[in-house]
Structure formats: C-alpha cells, structure tokens
Design a protein around this motif. Structure first.
Motif, PDB file in Angstrom:
ATOM      1  N   MET A  30      23.558  -8.479  13.577  1.00 22.40           N
ATOM      2  CA  MET A  30      23.636  -7.020  13.618  1.00 22.40           C
ATOM      3  C   MET A  30      23.632  -6.459  12.197  1.00 22.40           C
ATOM      4  SD  MET A  30      26.575  -4.573  15.277  1.00 22.40           S
ATOM      5  CE  MET A  30      27.762  -4.940  13.977  1.00 22.40           C
ATOM      6  N   LYS A  31      22.781  -5.480  11.961  1.00 25.90           N
ATOM      7  CA  LYS A  31      22.678  -4.886  10.640  1.00 25.90           C
ATOM      8  C   LYS A  31      23.769  -3.842  10.411  1.00 25.90           C
ATOM      9  CE  LYS A  31      17.769  -5.517   9.674  1.00 25.90           C
ATOM     10  NZ  LYS A  31      16.537  -4.850   9.172  1.00 25.90           N
ATOM     11  N   ILE A  32      24.176  -3.718   9.160  1.00 25.31           N
ATOM     12  CA  ILE A  32      25.128  -2.681   8.766  1.00 25.31           C
ATOM     13  C   ILE A  32      24.326  -1.405   8.503  1.00 25.31           C
ATOM     14  CG2 ILE A  32      26.844  -1.970   7.053  1.00 25.31           C
ATOM     15  CD1 ILE A  32      27.328  -4.962   6.503  1.00 25.31           C
ATOM     16  N   LYS A  33      24.607  -0.356   9.275  1.00 25.97           N
ATOM     17  CA  LYS A  33      23.862   0.895   9.141  1.00 25.97           C
ATOM     18  C   LYS A  33      24.474   1.751   8.030  1.00 25.97           C
ATOM     19  CE  LYS A  33      22.463   0.937  13.999  1.00 25.97           C
ATOM     20  NZ  LYS A  33      22.492   1.688  15.277  1.00 25.97           N
ATOM     21  N   VAL A  34      23.609   2.218   7.139  1.00 28.99           N
ATOM     22  CA  VAL A  34      24.054   2.946   5.955  1.00 28.99           C
ATOM     23  C   VAL A  34      23.408   4.328   5.891  1.00 28.99           C
ATOM     24  CG1 VAL A  34      24.189   2.925   3.431  1.00 28.99           C
ATOM     25  CG2 VAL A  34      24.321   0.761   4.701  1.00 28.99           C
ATOM     26  N   ILE A  35      24.206   5.330   5.548  1.00 27.17           N
ATOM     27  CA  ILE A  35      23.701   6.673   5.261  1.00 27.17           C
ATOM     28  C   ILE A  35      23.900   6.936   3.774  1.00 27.17           C
ATOM     29  CG2 ILE A  35      24.153   9.149   5.542  1.00 27.17           C
ATOM     30  CD1 ILE A  35      24.738   8.644   8.474  1.00 27.17           C
ATOM     31  N   LEU A  36      22.875   7.472   3.135  1.00 26.56           N
ATOM     32  CA  LEU A  36      22.922   7.760   1.704  1.00 26.56           C
ATOM     33  C   LEU A  36      22.853   9.262   1.483  1.00 26.56           C
ATOM     34  CD1 LEU A  36      22.688   6.983  -1.322  1.00 26.56           C
ATOM     35  CD2 LEU A  36      20.221   6.783  -0.965  1.00 26.56           C
ATOM     36  N   ILE A  37      23.784   9.800   0.680  1.00 28.15           N
ATOM     37  CA  ILE A  37      23.717  11.208   0.298  1.00 28.15           C
ATOM     38  C   ILE A  37      23.697  11.312  -1.224  1.00 28.15           C
ATOM     39  CG2 ILE A  37      26.213  11.384   0.701  1.00 28.15           C
ATOM     40  CD1 ILE A  37      25.763  14.437   1.043  1.00 28.15           C
ATOM     41  N   ASP A  38      22.596  11.851  -1.745  1.00 33.94           N
ATOM     42  CA  ASP A  38      22.413  12.059  -3.181  1.00 33.94           C
ATOM     43  C   ASP A  38      21.385  13.164  -3.340  1.00 33.94           C
ATOM     44  OD1 ASP A  38      21.339  11.640  -5.992  1.00 33.94           O
ATOM     45  OD2 ASP A  38      22.884  10.084  -5.932  1.00 33.94           O
ATOM     46  N   ASP A  39      21.591  14.048  -4.296  1.00 34.65           N
ATOM     47  CA  ASP A  39      20.694  15.190  -4.439  1.00 34.65           C
ATOM     48  C   ASP A  39      19.461  14.899  -5.290  1.00 34.65           C
ATOM     49  OD1 ASP A  39      22.313  14.950  -6.660  1.00 34.65           O
ATOM     50  OD2 ASP A  39      22.396  17.101  -7.063  1.00 34.65           O
ATOM     51  N   HIS A  40      19.344  13.670  -5.808  1.00 39.55           N
ATOM     52  CA  HIS A  40      18.179  13.310  -6.611  1.00 39.55           C
ATOM     53  C   HIS A  40      17.233  12.433  -5.785  1.00 39.55           C
ATOM     54  CE1 HIS A  40      21.099  14.325  -9.821  1.00 39.55           C
ATOM     55  NE2 HIS A  40      20.009  14.784 -10.436  1.00 39.55           N
ATOM     56  N   PRO A  41      16.024  12.909  -5.503  1.00 39.57           N
ATOM     57  CA  PRO A  41      15.065  12.123  -4.702  1.00 39.57           C
ATOM     58  C   PRO A  41      14.804  10.729  -5.265  1.00 39.57           C
ATOM     59  CG  PRO A  41      14.280  14.375  -4.967  1.00 39.57           C
ATOM     60  CD  PRO A  41      15.466  14.237  -5.873  1.00 39.57           C
ATOM     61  N   LEU A  42      14.699  10.620  -6.600  1.00 41.53           N
ATOM     62  CA  LEU A  42      14.426   9.314  -7.199  1.00 41.53           C
ATOM     63  C   LEU A  42      15.583   8.345  -6.977  1.00 41.53           C
ATOM     64  CD1 LEU A  42      12.688  10.242 -10.597  1.00 41.53           C
ATOM     65  CD2 LEU A  42      11.643   9.266  -8.553  1.00 41.53           C
ATOM     66  N   VAL A  43      16.813   8.868  -7.020  1.00 37.44           N
ATOM     67  CA  VAL A  43      17.979   8.016  -6.762  1.00 37.44           C
ATOM     68  C   VAL A  43      17.978   7.561  -5.302  1.00 37.44           C
ATOM     69  CG1 VAL A  43      20.495   7.926  -6.667  1.00 37.44           C
ATOM     70  CG2 VAL A  43      19.367   9.078  -8.576  1.00 37.44           C
ATOM     71  N   ARG A  44      17.695   8.483  -4.396  1.00 39.88           N
ATOM     72  CA  ARG A  44      17.645   8.104  -2.982  1.00 39.88           C
ATOM     73  C   ARG A  44      16.604   7.012  -2.752  1.00 39.88           C
ATOM     74  NH1 ARG A  44      17.902  13.758  -2.256  1.00 39.88           N
ATOM     75  NH2 ARG A  44      15.738  13.875  -1.524  1.00 39.88           N
ATOM     76  N   GLU A  45      15.441   7.181  -3.369  1.00 38.40           N
ATOM     77  CA  GLU A  45      14.383   6.183  -3.223  1.00 38.40           C
ATOM     78  C   GLU A  45      14.804   4.858  -3.839  1.00 38.40           C
ATOM     79  OE1 GLU A  45      11.610   6.295  -1.558  1.00 38.40           O
ATOM     80  OE2 GLU A  45      11.818   8.392  -0.941  1.00 38.40           O
ATOM     81  N   GLY A  46      15.402   4.931  -5.030  1.00 40.86           N
ATOM     82  CA  GLY A  46      15.796   3.709  -5.716  1.00 40.86           C
ATOM     83  C   GLY A  46      16.862   2.924  -4.973  1.00 40.86           C
ATOM     84  N   VAL A  47      17.910   3.612  -4.518  1.00 40.67           N
ATOM     85  CA  VAL A  47      18.984   2.942  -3.778  1.00 40.67           C
ATOM     86  C   VAL A  47      18.458   2.402  -2.457  1.00 40.67           C
ATOM     87  CG1 VAL A  47      21.210   3.241  -2.637  1.00 40.67           C
ATOM     88  CG2 VAL A  47      20.802   4.304  -4.866  1.00 40.67           C
ATOM     89  N   SER A  48      17.609   3.174  -1.785  1.00 36.55           N
ATOM     90  CA  SER A  48      17.025   2.716  -0.528  1.00 36.55           C
ATOM     91  C   SER A  48      16.232   1.434  -0.733  1.00 36.55           C
ATOM     92  CB  SER A  48      16.123   3.798   0.070  1.00 36.55           C
ATOM     93  OG  SER A  48      16.858   4.954   0.398  1.00 36.55           O
ATOM     94  N   SER A  49      15.465   1.401  -1.816  1.00 36.85           N
ATOM     95  CA  SER A  49      14.675   0.213  -2.118  1.00 36.85           C
ATOM     96  C   SER A  49      15.567  -0.993  -2.383  1.00 36.85           C
ATOM     97  CB  SER A  49      13.792   0.480  -3.343  1.00 36.85           C
ATOM     98  OG  SER A  49      13.064  -0.669  -3.708  1.00 36.85           O
TER      99      SER A  49
END
Length: 215
Positions: free
Chosen positions: A1-20
C-alpha cells in the motif's frame, strides 16, 4: 500500500521538484498539489491523504494557522512542515500545535522520502531535521537559551504578550488576533520558556521591563 501525500507550496517549480523526488519512491504517491490554504481545505473534502507536506511561508502569508484546523477535521492525517525557518521557538510552537514533524528545506531527496515514511508510521514522536534535534534539546534547558531582549520575540509573540498583559483570556486573545485558543495557549507556553518565567505574573513583569506595557 502506498503512502498518499498532499503537497502545498506556492511555487510551481518547488511543487514540480518535490513531486519528482517523491515519484522516484514506489512507496509514495502524490495525490494532490495545492498553492494556497483555501485550495487545500477545499481539496481535502474530496481527497484526503496520509501525509501533508506543508510549506510554512505561502504568498498569502504564514500557513501555521491551518494545522489545528486540519487536525480537528482529519486527526489521522500527519502534517510535515517544510520551511527554511530554523527559529526553535516557532518550531516548538508548531509541534505543540499539532504538527507531526518539521523539516528544513535543505533536506535531500532520500532523507525527505525517509522522513515521510517515518512520520506516517508515527513510531518515534515528532520527526525533525537532524539540525533541529540539538536545538530542541537545548530548549529544554533554559540555561542554554538565554533571553537577550525584545529582538528575540517575533512580532506575533509581542502582540500576544501585550494582550496577556491586559489580562485577556486565551479565548479573547484568539478572537482579537483570529487565532485558535489552542494556538494562543501554545504562544503562552513558548513565551514563558522564552522569557524564562513561570507564570502570567512573570510575563507581565517582563513585558513592563521591555517597555511593552505601562506599569
């Protein structure tokens, strides 16, 4: 079972980077990404998660107020704060206020993956960056954290201290500053630690010494 994560950050590049970074771990899954607290709260009505990665400083302001809101509505969700702020008193307040962990933004990919799994398991209490462990330990010994004057207080702490000195209750202070009573109580605790006093009388005396209120 995968751990489901929600990310909140106002910088699109940070969201993309952390997601990656997280997508490279088969045990983790980003189920939603948001830029504001309002988007997060609306999104949680449709999609919950196991862990929320919460950026502390958003374009709309400090996001710390949302921690008790989420905990009251979704107590099973773990909240892991991401921030570049290493102010130990603020970190202590956030942990007292319901955050399950606090990571500095210089955390590497493998450590971030590891800490998310650790906070989700809930085994060892609050999860914090290694650099913060020592600071939290020093906070428990007031002799190691001398009070050096009003510059050591944040603007919000000064506001709370002034209102405490006016003999307002935590509920009244919360209404005045738009904070939860639980948050105000956390500020009281941190102010006592920071000012090195044992009770409200001591806080008022220190506020007078600092020139924040008149005798």
């Amino acid at each position: 079972m995968k751990i489901k994560v929600i990310l909140i950050d106002d910088h699109p590049l940070v969201r993309e980077g952390v997601s990656s970074m997280l997508d490279r771990d088969e045990q983790l899954e980003i189920v939603a990404r948001y830029a504001t607290v309002a988007e997060l709260l609306n999104g949680l009505k449709k999609q919950q998660a196991d862990v929320i990665l919460l950026d502390l400083q958003l374009a709309e302001g400090n996001s710390d107020f949302v921690i008790p809101v989420i905990k009251d509505a979704y107590p099973y969700i773990k909240i892991l704060v991401l921030s570049s702020n290493d102010n130990i008193y603020n970190i202590k307040m956030l942990l007292n206020n319901g955050a399950d962990g606090y990571l500095l933004k210089n955390t590497g990919q493998q450590d971030l993956q590891k800490f998310i799994k650790k906070v989700w398991s809930g085994e060892d209490g609050p999860v914090v960056s290694p650099e913060i462990h020592g600071l939290l330990k020093s906070l428990s010994d007031k002799k190691n954290v001398p009070f050096n004057g009003i510059q050591q207080l944040t603007p919000r702490e000064v506001e709370v201290l002034k209102l405490i000195s006016q003999e307002l209750t935590s509920h009244e202070i919360g209404e005045r500053l738009h904070l939860s009573q639980r948050t105000v109580e956390s500020y009281r605790l941190l102010l006592m630690q920071k000012l090195q006093v044992k009770n409200m009388v001591g806080m008022v005396k220190k506020a007078i010494m600092l020139g924040l209120v008149r005798n």
